[in-house]
Structures are given as C-alpha cells and as structure tokens.
Design a protein around this motif. Structure first.
Motif, PDB file in Angstrom:
ATOM      1  N   TYR A  99      65.270 117.798  32.906  1.00  0.00           N
ATOM      2  CA  TYR A  99      65.241 117.916  31.445  1.00  0.00           C
ATOM      3  C   TYR A  99      63.879 118.301  30.882  1.00  0.00           C
ATOM      4  N   GLN A 100      62.921 118.605  31.782  1.00  0.00           N
ATOM      5  CA  GLN A 100      61.582 119.022  31.358  1.00  0.00           C
ATOM      6  C   GLN A 100      60.974 118.033  30.355  1.00  0.00           C
ATOM      7  N   ALA A 101      61.004 116.774  30.719  1.00  0.00           N
ATOM      8  CA  ALA A 101      60.508 115.697  29.853  1.00  0.00           C
ATOM      9  C   ALA A 101      59.499 114.847  30.635  1.00  0.00           C
ATOM     10  N   PRO A 102      58.703 114.014  29.940  1.00  0.00           N
ATOM     11  CA  PRO A 102      57.672 113.204  30.618  1.00  0.00           C
ATOM     12  C   PRO A 102      58.272 112.230  31.630  1.00  0.00           C
ATOM     13  N   VAL A 103      57.802 112.310  32.864  1.00  0.00           N
ATOM     14  CA  VAL A 103      58.328 111.457  33.927  1.00  0.00           C
ATOM     15  C   VAL A 103      58.014 109.985  33.670  1.00  0.00           C
ATOM     16  N   MET A 104      56.849 109.699  33.045  1.00  0.00           N
ATOM     17  CA  MET A 104      56.477 108.308  32.790  1.00  0.00           C
ATOM     18  C   MET A 104      57.467 107.638  31.830  1.00  0.00           C
ATOM     19  N   LEU A 105      57.945 108.400  30.882  1.00  0.00           N
ATOM     20  CA  LEU A 105      58.907 107.845  29.928  1.00  0.00           C
ATOM     21  C   LEU A 105      60.221 107.512  30.626  1.00  0.00           C
ATOM     22  N   PHE A 106      60.698 108.420  31.480  1.00  0.00           N
ATOM     23  CA  PHE A 106      61.927 108.161  32.233  1.00  0.00           C
ATOM     24  C   PHE A 106      61.751 106.948  33.148  1.00  0.00           C
ATOM     25  N   ALA A 107      60.580 106.862  33.797  1.00  0.00           N
ATOM     26  CA  ALA A 107      60.310 105.745  34.705  1.00  0.00           C
ATOM     27  C   ALA A 107      60.377 104.415  33.956  1.00  0.00           C
ATOM     28  N   VAL A 167      49.144 107.649  28.608  1.00  0.00           N
ATOM     29  CA  VAL A 167      49.744 106.663  29.496  1.00  0.00           C
ATOM     30  C   VAL A 167      48.789 106.235  30.604  1.00  0.00           C
ATOM     31  N   SER A 168      48.045 107.186  31.201  1.00  0.00           N
ATOM     32  CA  SER A 168      47.107 106.843  32.270  1.00  0.00           C
ATOM     33  C   SER A 168      46.049 105.865  31.776  1.00  0.00           C
ATOM     34  N   ALA A 169      45.551 106.098  30.572  1.00  0.00           N
ATOM     35  CA  ALA A 169      44.547 105.197  30.000  1.00  0.00           C
ATOM     36  C   ALA A 169      45.146 103.823  29.742  1.00  0.00           C
ATOM     37  N   ALA A 170      46.365 103.798  29.204  1.00  0.00           N
ATOM     38  CA  ALA A 170      47.031 102.520  28.955  1.00  0.00           C
ATOM     39  C   ALA A 170      47.197 101.738  30.258  1.00  0.00           C
ATOM     40  N   ALA A 171      47.559 102.447  31.325  1.00  0.00           N
ATOM     41  CA  ALA A 171      47.734 101.797  32.624  1.00  0.00           C
ATOM     42  C   ALA A 171      46.420 101.223  33.134  1.00  0.00           C
ATOM     43  N   ALA A 172      45.351 102.028  33.040  1.00  0.00           N
ATOM     44  CA  ALA A 172      44.048 101.569  33.532  1.00  0.00           C
ATOM     45  C   ALA A 172      43.517 100.407  32.700  1.00  0.00           C
ATOM     46  N   ILE A 173      43.613 100.514  31.388  1.00  0.00           N
ATOM     47  CA  ILE A 173      43.098  99.463  30.495  1.00  0.00           C
ATOM     48  C   ILE A 173      43.869  98.164  30.687  1.00  0.00           C
ATOM     49  N   SER A 174      45.176  98.282  30.898  1.00  0.00           N
ATOM     50  CA  SER A 174      45.993  97.064  31.044  1.00  0.00           C
ATOM     51  C   SER A 174      45.597  96.245  32.258  1.00  0.00           C
ATOM     52  N   THR A 175      45.012  96.896  33.265  1.00  0.00           N
ATOM     53  CA  THR A 175      44.633  96.172  34.481  1.00  0.00           C
ATOM     54  C   THR A 175      43.412  95.287  34.291  1.00  0.00           C
ATOM     55  N   VAL A 176      42.616  95.536  33.259  1.00  0.00           N
ATOM     56  CA  VAL A 176      41.398  94.735  33.058  1.00  0.00           C
ATOM     57  C   VAL A 176      41.479  93.830  31.826  1.00  0.00           C
ATOM     58  N   LEU A 177      42.574  93.910  31.091  1.00  0.00           N
ATOM     59  CA  LEU A 177      42.745  93.019  29.945  1.00  0.00           C
ATOM     60  C   LEU A 177      43.207  91.643  30.430  1.00  0.00           C
ATOM     61  N   PRO A 178      42.831  90.586  29.724  1.00  0.00           N
ATOM     62  CA  PRO A 178      43.293  89.244  30.112  1.00  0.00           C
ATOM     63  C   PRO A 178      44.806  89.161  30.026  1.00  0.00           C
ATOM     64  N   LYS A 179      45.407  88.479  30.975  1.00  0.00           N
ATOM     65  CA  LYS A 179      46.859  88.377  31.014  1.00  0.00           C
ATOM     66  C   LYS A 179      47.349  87.382  29.966  1.00  0.00           C
ATOM     67  N   LYS A 180      48.069  87.899  29.002  1.00  0.00           N
ATOM     68  CA  LYS A 180      48.600  87.073  27.914  1.00  0.00           C
ATOM     69  C   LYS A 180      50.125  87.084  27.963  1.00  0.00           C
ATOM     70  N   ALA A 181      50.717  86.155  27.255  1.00  0.00           N
ATOM     71  CA  ALA A 181      52.175  86.100  27.186  1.00  0.00           C
ATOM     72  C   ALA A 181      52.719  87.369  26.540  1.00  0.00           C
ATOM     73  N   PHE A 205      52.686  96.721  26.470  1.00  0.00           N
ATOM     74  CA  PHE A 205      52.399  97.892  27.287  1.00  0.00           C
ATOM     75  C   PHE A 205      53.563  98.874  27.239  1.00  0.00           C
ATOM     76  N   ALA A 206      54.774  98.358  27.384  1.00  0.00           N
ATOM     77  CA  ALA A 206      55.956  99.221  27.332  1.00  0.00           C
ATOM     78  C   ALA A 206      56.045  99.951  25.993  1.00  0.00           C
ATOM     79  N   LEU A 207      55.791  99.226  24.927  1.00  0.00           N
ATOM     80  CA  LEU A 207      55.832  99.832  23.601  1.00  0.00           C
ATOM     81  C   LEU A 207      54.754 100.900  23.458  1.00  0.00           C
ATOM     82  N   THR A 208      53.577 100.644  24.036  1.00  0.00           N
ATOM     83  CA  THR A 208      52.491 101.618  23.997  1.00  0.00           C
ATOM     84  C   THR A 208      52.902 102.907  24.690  1.00  0.00           C
ATOM     85  N   VAL A 209      53.520 102.786  25.864  1.00  0.00           N
ATOM     86  CA  VAL A 209      53.946 103.971  26.610  1.00  0.00           C
ATOM     87  C   VAL A 209      54.985 104.776  25.830  1.00  0.00           C
ATOM     88  N   ILE A 210      55.977 104.087  25.298  1.00  0.00           N
ATOM     89  CA  ILE A 210      57.027 104.772  24.533  1.00  0.00           C
ATOM     90  C   ILE A 210      56.445 105.468  23.301  1.00  0.00           C
TER      91      ILE A 210
END
Length: 328
Positions: free
Chosen positions: A29-37, A129-143, A149-154
């Motif tokens: 469908y020629q669409a972003p693979v990260m969104l489908f994932a 999306v790549s930046a969101a993925a990288a940044i999420s790895t160093v942010l403190p883990k919160k509830a 993160f999912a909302l950020t990607v969408i």
C-alpha cells in the motif's frame, strides 16, 4: 543460551512474524511500515497477557529497540552536513532546541506529563519515529508510558504525511527560492522518506538541500538523546560507576559507528546491510511496543496529546520559516 531461547522464543517469534506482515502491507500500500507495525501490534495486545509471550515481547521492546537505535549511527554523513555552510544548520538547530522546550512547556500547561512533552517535542524536532524510539529508551519508566509512545508514533506519522502534501504548496505560496524551500522542507518535515518526497516534488535542488538538512537533524539525534538522558538521569546511576552508567552503551555504539563509517572503515555494501538490519530491528521493536500497549489506554488520553503534537509541528514549521526570512 538454551534457557534464553526457551523463555523468549514465543514472544520474539510473534514480533518477528508480525514485522514481516507489516513490511508486506507497507510495500503493498506504499505506506509507512512503522505505522503498520504499531497498528498490528496493538491488535495483538491480548498476547501480552500470556506469560509465555510476555518475556520475549519485553525483550523486543527494550533490547532490540536499543540495538536498532545503535545501528542508526551508520546513517550519519558528516561531509553532507558540513557542505551546507553555517546559517542553515544554525536555523535548524536553534529551532529544534526551542521546539523541545516548547513541547515541555505546553505539556505542563495542558496538564500532561513532562516526559510526554520531551518525547513528542523530540520526535517533531529531530526525525519522527526514530527519534521517539531513541528518546523513549532514556526517559524514566512511568506508568502508561507505552500508550504515550504509541500515540506519538501514530500522530507523528499522520502529521508528517500531511506536511509532505501541504508544505510544497506553502513554499510556492510564499515564493521561496529552491534553496529556501529545501531548508524549510528538510527542517520542518519529520520522516526522511517524507522529506525526500516533498523536496523532489518541488525541484531537484530543493530535494537535494532538503535531504542534507534532514541528515543534519538525524545527526543531532545522539547529542539530543544524551542531553535528555542527563536531564532525567536518576541519582542512583551516579553510584554504579563506569562510563556506561552515565551514557548508555547503545548511544556509545551509535557514536562509534557514525565515526568509524565517516572515516571510511566500513565498506559501502556492509553499510547497506547494517541499515537493513537496523530498519528490520526497529520494525520488530515497534511491533513489540504495540503489543504491550492497550488501545483502550491510547484512546483514553483524550484530545490534549494530539493537540500538543499538532501545535509542536506548527510551531516548529513557523520557527524554520522565521529563520529563513529573518536570518538566512
């Protein structure tokens, strides 16, 4: 090793098979693979309730994600960035930093967590999306961090697609030169593919400049992630000792790969292989993050996060334009 395979294989297998499906759909469908994932992962959230799958899914969402981010270092080309001169990079760098601070400020104003302001602002300012993925790895883990993160990607995918379609029209309406249009498109659109599509739809020169500017933003991923890491670093990490207690190992690997590749020590065919591995690992990690995330939780965040990211995107674009007209 056998114990690891026995405990992790079910979750890893699910993420890998779903990643293959996401790639197939994206190609069809020629669409972003990260969104489908992410969307396929969300549909499989029920699997995360199974202890048999949970360990492997957690492994993909953390270890595989960090591995993918580390390999992104080979995408950095210092020579292309230097060729831009001084002023365009200064405009883009200044706009990126201001946008991240704006994201934090607006998030607090809307009553949203500070970490979401950093995550969304960084995703808008750096490379989607790549930046969101990288940044999420160093942010403190919160509830409920996965739902943000999912909302950020969408949101970043939707806003980037909209920008790809409309920003070339904006450059024409404002009467920007090819060089100015390249700086604007490369500086304001989130994803590399979206930048290329929008830039070359204007002209070849605009496309070339937009691509270089986008590469500059990608190159700034490491220092920005490191700064965010230090800003949120827990006090206990200072006591553990060693370099990796201050800078995560995957970020060190990111820098070393970028340096070694720019010095010409990695053959071009191997660079392409590493890029493919990084892209594939990132898709697997995105599936895992989707599986861990409840769609009900994502919907429950309401309108504020979407409004925040829309405002960040508009604010970032206006900053780039202001820099072009008044500085560049």
């Amino acid at each position: 090793m056998l114990a690891f395979v026995k405990s992790h294989y079910a979750g890893i297998f699910v993420c890998a098979i779903t990643a293959i499906a996401a790639n197939a759909l994206a190609h069809r469908y020629q669409a972003p693979v990260m969104l489908f994932a992410l969307l396929l992962g969300l549909a499989l959230h029920f699997l995360y309730d199974s202890k048999r799958h949970q360990v492997g899914i957690d492994f993909c969402s953390k270890a595989v994600l960090r591995f993918a981010v580390a390999l992104l270092g080979v995408r950095i080309a210092f020579a292309d960035i230097v060729s831009l001169g001084v002023m365009p990079p200064l405009i883009v760098i200044g706009s990126m930093l201001v946008t991240i601070f704006f994201g934090v400020f607006l998030a607090r104003l809307l009553g949203l967590p500070k970490v979401f302001g950093v995550l969304s602002g960084g995703a808008v300012a750096v490379c989607g999306v790549s930046a969101a993925a990288a940044i999420s790895t160093v942010l403190p883990k919160k509830a409920h961090q996965e739902k943000f993160f999912a909302l950020t990607v969408i949101s970043i995918t939707a806003l980037g697609t909209l920008a790809m379609l409309t920003y070339p029209l904006v450059t024409d309406f404002l009467g920007l030169s090819d060089e100015q249009a390249g700086v604007f498109i490369g500086g304001a659109i989130h994803d590399v593919a979206q930048v290329v599509g929008a830039g070359y739809s204007v002209s070849t020169e605009t496309g070339d400049i937009a691509t270089y500017i986008k590469l500059l933003r990608v190159a700034l991923l490491l220092p920005i992630v490191v700064m965010i890491f230090f800003a949120f670093k827990e006090k206990s990490s200072r006591l553990s000792g060693g370099v990796s207690s201050f800078i995560p190992g995957f970020l060190i690997a990111f820098f070393m790969l970028a340096l070694v590749n720019n010095l010409g020590f990695i053959p071009a065919p191997l660079v392409e292989i590493i890029k493919s591995i990084s892209g594939g690992a990132l898709v697997v990690a995105m599936v895992a993050i989707g599986v861990k995330t409840s769609l009900k939780q994502v919907v429950s965040v309401g309108w504020k996060p979407v409004f925040l990211m829309t405002m960040e995107t508009v604010f970032f674009a206006l900053l780039i334009l202001a820099g072009i007209f008044f500085i560049g």
